[in-house]
Write a protein that holds these residues in place. Sequence first.
Motif, PDB file in Angstrom:
ATOM      1  N   ARG A  25       0.858  -1.172   0.000  1.00 21.32           N
ATOM      2  CA  ARG A  25       0.000   0.000   0.000  1.00 21.32           C
ATOM      3  C   ARG A  25       0.892   1.219   0.000  1.00 21.32           C
ATOM      4  NH1 ARG A  25      -4.825   1.212   4.379  1.00 21.32           N
ATOM      5  NH2 ARG A  25      -5.737   3.008   3.326  1.00 21.32           N
ATOM      6  N   SER A  27       1.584   5.631  -1.120  1.00 22.99           N
ATOM      7  CA  SER A  27       1.011   6.966  -1.241  1.00 22.99           C
ATOM      8  C   SER A  27       1.338   7.519  -2.614  1.00 22.99           C
ATOM      9  CB  SER A  27       1.593   7.891  -0.165  1.00 22.99           C
ATOM     10  OG  SER A  27       2.991   7.975  -0.311  1.00 22.99           O
ATOM     11  N   VAL A  28       0.677   8.602  -2.986  1.00 25.55           N
ATOM     12  CA  VAL A  28       0.900   9.225  -4.279  1.00 25.55           C
ATOM     13  C   VAL A  28       2.135  10.090  -4.170  1.00 25.55           C
ATOM     14  CG1 VAL A  28      -0.089  10.688  -6.049  1.00 25.55           C
ATOM     15  CG2 VAL A  28      -1.564   9.199  -4.715  1.00 25.55           C
ATOM     16  N   VAL A  72      -1.187  -0.199  -4.287  1.00 24.40           N
ATOM     17  CA  VAL A  72      -2.450   0.374  -3.827  1.00 24.40           C
ATOM     18  C   VAL A  72      -2.178   1.766  -3.272  1.00 24.40           C
ATOM     19  CG1 VAL A  72      -4.417   0.090  -2.286  1.00 24.40           C
ATOM     20  CG2 VAL A  72      -3.323  -1.923  -3.287  1.00 24.40           C
ATOM     21  N   LEU A  73      -2.929   2.753  -3.745  1.00 30.54           N
ATOM     22  CA  LEU A  73      -2.759   4.140  -3.322  1.00 30.54           C
ATOM     23  C   LEU A  73      -3.789   4.518  -2.269  1.00 30.54           C
ATOM     24  CD1 LEU A  73      -2.279   5.779  -6.848  1.00 30.54           C
ATOM     25  CD2 LEU A  73      -0.508   4.857  -5.339  1.00 30.54           C
ATOM     26  N   GLU A  74      -3.435   5.488  -1.445  1.00 29.98           N
ATOM     27  CA  GLU A  74      -4.403   6.067  -0.517  1.00 29.98           C
ATOM     28  C   GLU A  74      -5.433   6.848  -1.327  1.00 29.98           C
ATOM     29  OE1 GLU A  74      -4.586   5.631   2.621  1.00 29.98           O
ATOM     30  OE2 GLU A  74      -2.628   4.815   3.216  1.00 29.98           O
ATOM     31  N   PHE A  75      -6.714   6.546  -1.139  1.00 27.39           N
ATOM     32  CA  PHE A  75      -7.773   7.135  -1.951  1.00 27.39           C
ATOM     33  C   PHE A  75      -7.779   8.658  -1.828  1.00 27.39           C
ATOM     34  CE2 PHE A  75     -12.523   6.333  -3.207  1.00 27.39           C
ATOM     35  CZ  PHE A  75     -12.312   7.014  -4.394  1.00 27.39           C
ATOM     36  N   GLN A  77      -5.401  10.723  -0.897  1.00 28.18           N
ATOM     37  CA  GLN A  77      -4.207  11.339  -1.473  1.00 28.18           C
ATOM     38  C   GLN A  77      -4.265  11.346  -3.000  1.00 28.18           C
ATOM     39  OE1 GLN A  77      -0.478   9.940   0.088  1.00 28.18           O
ATOM     40  NE2 GLN A  77      -1.237   9.840   2.194  1.00 28.18           N
ATOM     41  N   TYR A  78      -4.783  10.271  -3.561  1.00 29.52           N
ATOM     42  CA  TYR A  78      -4.912  10.211  -5.017  1.00 29.52           C
ATOM     43  C   TYR A  78      -5.837  11.315  -5.536  1.00 29.52           C
ATOM     44  CZ  TYR A  78      -6.447   8.620  -9.605  1.00 29.52           C
ATOM     45  OH  TYR A  78      -6.773   8.572 -10.932  1.00 29.52           O
ATOM     46  N   TYR A 152      -6.163   2.592 -11.630  1.00 30.22           N
ATOM     47  CA  TYR A 152      -5.510   2.581 -10.328  1.00 30.22           C
ATOM     48  C   TYR A 152      -6.349   1.740  -9.371  1.00 30.22           C
ATOM     49  CZ  TYR A 152      -2.872   6.619 -12.079  1.00 30.22           C
ATOM     50  OH  TYR A 152      -2.071   7.457 -12.819  1.00 30.22           O
ATOM     51  N   VAL A 154      -7.166   1.951  -5.334  1.00 32.56           N
ATOM     52  CA  VAL A 154      -7.033   2.838  -4.183  1.00 32.56           C
ATOM     53  C   VAL A 154      -7.737   2.206  -2.992  1.00 32.56           C
ATOM     54  CG1 VAL A 154      -6.863   4.907  -5.619  1.00 32.56           C
ATOM     55  CG2 VAL A 154      -9.102   4.159  -4.795  1.00 32.56           C
ATOM     56  N   GLN A 155      -7.421   2.722  -1.801  1.00 31.07           N
ATOM     57  CA  GLN A 155      -7.987   2.153  -0.586  1.00 31.07           C
ATOM     58  C   GLN A 155      -8.249   3.262   0.420  1.00 31.07           C
ATOM     59  OE1 GLN A 155      -5.463  -0.787   1.347  1.00 31.07           O
ATOM     60  NE2 GLN A 155      -7.252  -1.898   2.089  1.00 31.07           N
TER      61      GLN A 155
END
Length: 423
Positions: A25, A27-28, A72-75, A77-78, A152, A154-155
């Motif tokens: 997981r 970050s952007v 997996v990106l932080e939703f 932050q994306y 992407y 995201v989570q």
Amino acid sequence: MASNLKTEIPETPTKDSTDDSIIVRGSVSSPASAEATDSSVSCTDDALVQALYGDEITETDVLLGLCTEQKVLEFDQYIDSLLEDSSIRKLGEASYSEVFLQSRTDSNSTTVLKIIPFGQEEQCEVKSIIQEVRISKTMAQIDGFIGFRGAYVVQGYFPEPLMDEWDNFDMERGSENVRPDFYEDHQLFAVILLENGGSDLEHTELQSWEEALDVFWQAANALASGEEKHLFEHRDLHWGNLVIDRREVEPRKKSFSANPETLLEGLSLEDKESTLKVSLIDYTLSRARCTDDENDIEFMPLNDTALFGGKGDYQFDIYRFMRKEVSSGLVPPEEECIDWNVYAPRTNIFWLHYLTNILLTRMGIPRPAARGRNAASQTEKDCFRQLEIVAKAIDPRKKKFGKGPAITSAGDLVGWAKAEKYI
């Protein structure tokens, strides 16, 4: 369900939950521009997935291998990264997805964001998202199919900026979905980025029979190219899955002559450029070969019996025509375990006949008047007549497709139309 006539943005079906777990997981690290076309990962990249995740590969790992970033990106932050140079508003919805439109502040560029929750009970299966992403990436290379700009995973909680836009949409137009404030921190979403192809046919006002015929042949040509290059069948081409962008076209400069033959050439309709750009969207139920490997087929088994039980619209008949086409005929189709992987391009003809029905009866274009003060131009009469002829030639309710040769694919139809000098 994809057959919902009231849904503007087609939906992705759901079946069972998935037990895929997330390993990485992130970050952007930089603003994730939705405008950039995703070319970093091929339609299938087994070597990349193997290198990233080793032997224990889950469906979520496969999906990540197809994405613009393989983590997996932080939703929140994306979304924040997109908002640095863009605005976002809700565009539409389906039963299992939310659709937003990203508009860049420094240009006229727009991108559609289709956000699909997965990983929990009553949410979309990961393999359905994989199928949609792979076919979207594959078909985007062909004229007449919507452009693909990335994907992407995201989570996290549904971001506040998107919640605000969801509420605005709900107040202005009303939403049939539950307000997405119930998702928890571990919730996974797939974000599919697509070209903004304009309004769907259902919400487009066509101005003439010439435009209606143009829409039909653009759709037919796209399907014919898809068949030739990827053994493609759309299998759900209702008028919500065909979008139209009306564009400004500068008239071509012509040099006219006193010679009558040259003058007629200068006035030829064949040299007229279309002001409409037609694109096919939503491959939830589609079938396509995604690589040169003849066995690399993505398709969706149409096992939901409710899909074939609809009444009151010709669209529902088309699903039943498709089922009959791919069934063996040895037992009633509803009793057979059908192999939906089989290539049956006549399904494209079924949907093209549905399209003629929509264009002739549902778009509100007046039937061309033969005489009087409001008599239609010869071009309008010819376009209307051609659409009627094509509709009769490909009507699946007849035992034979017209009096001419059998038309069993969009490619056959385009070839026949060229021979008849319709196109």
